[in-house]
Design a protein around this motif. Structure first.
Motif, PDB file in Angstrom:
ATOM      1  N   ASP A   5      -0.715   1.620   5.219  1.00 48.14           N
ATOM      2  CA  ASP A   5       0.225   2.361   4.243  1.00 48.14           C
ATOM      3  C   ASP A   5      -0.607   2.714   2.948  1.00 48.14           C
ATOM      4  OD1 ASP A   5       2.508   3.467   3.359  1.00 48.14           O
ATOM      5  OD2 ASP A   5       3.970   1.524   3.791  1.00 48.14           O
ATOM      6  N   TYR A   6       0.264   3.562   2.257  1.00 48.66           N
ATOM      7  CA  TYR A   6      -0.440   4.006   1.025  1.00 48.66           C
ATOM      8  C   TYR A   6       0.551   3.924  -0.232  1.00 48.66           C
ATOM      9  CZ  TYR A   6      -3.768   6.945  -1.845  1.00 48.66           C
ATOM     10  OH  TYR A   6      -4.748   7.083  -2.832  1.00 48.66           O
ATOM     11  N   VAL A   7       0.650   3.325  -1.189  1.00 53.87           N
ATOM     12  CA  VAL A   7       1.477   3.515  -2.535  1.00 53.87           C
ATOM     13  C   VAL A   7       0.809   3.792  -3.679  1.00 53.87           C
ATOM     14  CG1 VAL A   7       3.225   2.112  -3.612  1.00 53.87           C
ATOM     15  CG2 VAL A   7       3.089   1.598  -1.282  1.00 53.87           C
ATOM     16  N   PRO A   8       1.116   5.132  -3.973  1.00 58.49           N
ATOM     17  CA  PRO A   8       0.310   5.579  -5.512  1.00 58.49           C
ATOM     18  C   PRO A   8       1.024   4.956  -6.611  1.00 58.49           C
ATOM     19  CG  PRO A   8       1.851   7.298  -4.607  1.00 58.49           C
ATOM     20  CD  PRO A   8       1.902   6.109  -3.593  1.00 58.49           C
ATOM     21  N   LYS A   9       0.512   4.513  -7.766  1.00 60.55           N
ATOM     22  CA  LYS A   9       0.933   4.051  -9.054  1.00 60.55           C
ATOM     23  C   LYS A   9       1.411   5.596  -9.919  1.00 60.55           C
ATOM     24  CE  LYS A   9      -2.389   0.520  -9.491  1.00 60.55           C
ATOM     25  NZ  LYS A   9      -3.643   0.041 -10.239  1.00 60.55           N
ATOM     26  N   PRO A  10       2.442   5.188 -10.664  1.00 63.85           N
ATOM     27  CA  PRO A  10       3.330   4.069 -10.858  1.00 63.85           C
ATOM     28  C   PRO A  10       4.157   3.748  -9.559  1.00 63.85           C
ATOM     29  CG  PRO A  10       4.093   5.692 -11.959  1.00 63.85           C
ATOM     30  CD  PRO A  10       2.942   6.408 -11.349  1.00 63.85           C
ATOM     31  N   PHE A  11       4.651   2.652  -9.298  1.00 66.61           N
ATOM     32  CA  PHE A  11       5.295   2.409  -8.179  1.00 66.61           C
ATOM     33  C   PHE A  11       6.769   1.443  -8.573  1.00 66.61           C
ATOM     34  CE2 PHE A  11       1.996  -0.681  -8.366  1.00 66.61           C
ATOM     35  CZ  PHE A  11       2.748  -1.928  -8.215  1.00 66.61           C
ATOM     36  N   HIS A  12       7.636   1.417  -7.756  1.00 68.03           N
ATOM     37  CA  HIS A  12       8.926   0.545  -7.816  1.00 68.03           C
ATOM     38  C   HIS A  12       8.554  -0.804  -7.157  1.00 68.03           C
ATOM     39  CE1 HIS A  12      11.360   3.388 -10.106  1.00 68.03           C
ATOM     40  NE2 HIS A  12      11.043   4.300  -9.126  1.00 68.03           N
ATOM     41  N   LEU A  13       8.532  -1.890  -7.780  1.00 70.56           N
ATOM     42  CA  LEU A  13       8.448  -2.953  -7.005  1.00 70.56           C
ATOM     43  C   LEU A  13       9.254  -3.263  -5.629  1.00 70.56           C
ATOM     44  CD1 LEU A  13       8.211  -5.697 -10.123  1.00 70.56           C
ATOM     45  CD2 LEU A  13       6.339  -4.652  -8.457  1.00 70.56           C
ATOM     46  N   GLU A  14      10.538  -2.780  -5.817  1.00 69.54           N
ATOM     47  CA  GLU A  14      11.329  -3.025  -4.649  1.00 69.54           C
ATOM     48  C   GLU A  14      10.771  -2.093  -3.405  1.00 69.54           C
ATOM     49  OE1 GLU A  14      13.777  -5.171  -4.093  1.00 69.54           O
ATOM     50  OE2 GLU A  14      13.815  -5.850  -6.175  1.00 69.54           O
ATOM     51  N   GLU A  15      10.423  -0.849  -3.875  1.00 66.91           N
ATOM     52  CA  GLU A  15       9.712  -0.075  -2.831  1.00 66.91           C
ATOM     53  C   GLU A  15       8.594  -0.620  -2.168  1.00 66.91           C
ATOM     54  OE1 GLU A  15       7.705   4.374  -2.005  1.00 66.91           O
ATOM     55  OE2 GLU A  15       8.397   3.844  -4.240  1.00 66.91           O
ATOM     56  N   LEU A  16       7.727  -1.185  -2.735  1.00 65.12           N
ATOM     57  CA  LEU A  16       6.429  -1.974  -2.190  1.00 65.12           C
ATOM     58  C   LEU A  16       6.924  -3.070  -1.402  1.00 65.12           C
ATOM     59  CD1 LEU A  16       3.608  -2.379  -2.159  1.00 65.12           C
ATOM     60  CD2 LEU A  16       3.818  -3.628  -4.241  1.00 65.12           C
ATOM     61  N   LEU A  17       7.874  -3.895  -1.871  1.00 62.69           N
ATOM     62  CA  LEU A  17       8.546  -4.797  -1.112  1.00 62.69           C
ATOM     63  C   LEU A  17       8.945  -4.628   0.341  1.00 62.69           C
ATOM     64  CD1 LEU A  17       9.184  -7.976  -0.835  1.00 62.69           C
ATOM     65  CD2 LEU A  17      11.404  -7.324  -1.754  1.00 62.69           C
ATOM     66  N   ALA A  18       9.847  -3.199   0.280  1.00 59.97           N
ATOM     67  CA  ALA A  18      10.361  -2.673   1.595  1.00 59.97           C
ATOM     68  C   ALA A  18       9.029  -2.283   2.253  1.00 59.97           C
ATOM     69  CB  ALA A  18      11.143  -1.492   1.245  1.00 59.97           C
ATOM     70  N   ARG A  19       7.941  -1.747   1.905  1.00 59.39           N
ATOM     71  CA  ARG A  19       6.825  -1.456   2.869  1.00 59.39           C
ATOM     72  C   ARG A  19       6.077  -2.736   3.211  1.00 59.39           C
ATOM     73  NH1 ARG A  19       4.825   3.846   1.948  1.00 59.39           N
ATOM     74  NH2 ARG A  19       6.079   5.170   0.600  1.00 59.39           N
ATOM     75  N   ILE A  20       6.066  -3.518   2.322  1.00 59.83           N
ATOM     76  CA  ILE A  20       5.487  -4.983   2.826  1.00 59.83           C
ATOM     77  C   ILE A  20       6.236  -5.809   4.003  1.00 59.83           C
ATOM     78  CG2 ILE A  20       4.874  -7.253   2.109  1.00 59.83           C
ATOM     79  CD1 ILE A  20       4.284  -6.314  -0.665  1.00 59.83           C
ATOM     80  N   GLU A  21       7.543  -5.482   3.973  1.00 62.03           N
ATOM     81  CA  GLU A  21       8.447  -6.149   4.862  1.00 62.03           C
ATOM     82  C   GLU A  21       8.288  -5.497   6.179  1.00 62.03           C
ATOM     83  OE1 GLU A  21      12.186  -6.292   2.855  1.00 62.03           O
ATOM     84  OE2 GLU A  21      11.749  -8.091   2.108  1.00 62.03           O
ATOM     85  N   ALA A  22       8.251  -3.983   6.143  1.00 61.28           N
ATOM     86  CA  ALA A  22       8.159  -3.036   7.252  1.00 61.28           C
ATOM     87  C   ALA A  22       6.915  -3.436   8.036  1.00 61.28           C
ATOM     88  CB  ALA A  22       8.263  -1.638   6.834  1.00 61.28           C
ATOM     89  N   LEU A  23       5.693  -3.297   7.206  1.00 61.99           N
ATOM     90  CA  LEU A  23       4.484  -3.741   7.833  1.00 61.99           C
ATOM     91  C   LEU A  23       4.240  -4.962   8.740  1.00 61.99           C
ATOM     92  CD1 LEU A  23       1.531  -2.633   8.230  1.00 61.99           C
ATOM     93  CD2 LEU A  23       1.075  -3.578   6.083  1.00 61.99           C
ATOM     94  N   GLU A  24       4.864  -6.175   7.872  1.00 63.52           N
ATOM     95  CA  GLU A  24       4.804  -7.352   8.376  1.00 63.52           C
ATOM     96  C   GLU A  24       5.557  -7.536   9.644  1.00 63.52           C
ATOM     97  OE1 GLU A  24       5.650 -11.805   6.403  1.00 63.52           O
ATOM     98  OE2 GLU A  24       7.049 -10.244   5.916  1.00 63.52           O
ATOM     99  N   LYS A  25       6.575  -6.594   9.863  1.00 65.27           N
ATOM    100  CA  LYS A  25       7.241  -6.682  11.336  1.00 65.27           C
ATOM    101  C   LYS A  25       6.270  -6.189  12.496  1.00 65.27           C
ATOM    102  CE  LYS A  25      11.906  -6.338   9.466  1.00 65.27           C
ATOM    103  NZ  LYS A  25      13.291  -5.355   9.073  1.00 65.27           N
ATOM    104  N   ARG A  26       5.514  -5.394  12.040  1.00 58.77           N
ATOM    105  CA  ARG A  26       4.453  -4.537  12.829  1.00 58.77           C
ATOM    106  C   ARG A  26       3.507  -5.503  13.180  1.00 58.77           C
ATOM    107  NH1 ARG A  26       4.962   0.073   9.886  1.00 58.77           N
ATOM    108  NH2 ARG A  26       2.876   0.140   9.367  1.00 58.77           N
ATOM    109  N   VAL A  27       2.786  -6.452  12.272  1.00 56.40           N
ATOM    110  CA  VAL A  27       1.532  -6.933  12.414  1.00 56.40           C
ATOM    111  C   VAL A  27       1.850  -8.074  13.280  1.00 56.40           C
ATOM    112  CG1 VAL A  27       0.114  -8.666  11.164  1.00 56.40           C
ATOM    113  CG2 VAL A  27       0.854  -6.385  10.169  1.00 56.40           C
TER     114      VAL A  27
END
Length: 214
Positions: free
Chosen positions: A92-114
């Motif tokens: 996945d790819y998150v460009p700066k500046p970013f929202h912490l909540e969006e990053l958290l959502a992406r981490i949680e989504a990726l965590e489910k796939r790993v």
């Protein structure tokens, strides 16, 4: 892995508050060391890292681990860099500046796939790299030193592949020029002794190095 200390600290606090264990690395070299020793489930990588950049770090990680989730976090928003990051193995790819909540959502989504197995095996011995513990079939346990654990980790990850003393010095001691090759032999003996009946799985290949027999 993030070279901006303020952003790194912010991410650390935010993710810890959401129940994650976090390790911060200021450059690519330290990031690689942290990855080897802590075997994380998710890695967040900044492309603009000192020593060696995020692209090289991703490539090194993917050379030994196809399961870990990798999110690229960077100010570089060009399409070419996104494509290059994905080709190197980013998920996945998150460009700066970013929202912490969006990053958290992406981490949680990726965590489910790993699907990442935290434990490794040497025959019937269970090896936990995080706690550096060997658990034998009879339930007894032995704790390895940091060097022993790192050495065994690479032998297991590269099982079936002969690793030279120089390669092991570089992987475990980060120095293949200024440290005697004999130190590898010493630690191989330590490992064999601690593995007891399973120590024979670490084979010596005369003139070449060592290999974990599969």
């Amino acid at each position: 892995m993030e070279d901006d200390s303020k952003i790194a600290r912010l991410l650390e606090i935010f993710l810890q508050n959401h129940g994650y264990q976090v390790k911060i690395a200021p450059d690519g070299e330290k990031g690689w060391e942290e990855f080897v020793f802590f075997d994380p489930k998710i890695v967040i990588v900044d492309l603009m890292l000192p020593k060696f950049d995020g692209f090289e770090l991703i490539e090194k990680i993917r050379s030994v681990d196809q399961e870990v989730g990798i999110i690229v976090l960077t100010a570089r928003g060009e399409v070419e860099n996104r494509i290059k990051g994905f080709k190197k193995g980013a998920d996945d790819y998150v460009p700066k500046p970013f929202h912490l909540e969006e990053l958290l959502a992406r981490i949680e989504a990726l965590e489910k796939r790993v699907k990442k197995d935290e434990l490794l095996r040497v025959g019937q011995v269970i090896f936990d790299p995080k706690s550096r513990t060997l658990t034998f079939p009879d339930g007894t346990e032995t704790v390895l030193s940091e060097r022993e654990s790192s050495l065994l980790y690479w032998l297991v990850v590269k099982a079936g592949t002969v690793l030279s003393r120089e390669e092991l010095l570089e992987l475990v001691w980060k120095d293949s020029e200024n440290i005697s090759k004999n130190i590898v032999d010493v630690y191989i003996k330590y490992l064999r002794d601690k593995l007891k009946d399973y120590g024979g799985m670490i084979k010596t290949v005369r003139g070449s190095g060592y290999v974990l027999d599969t």
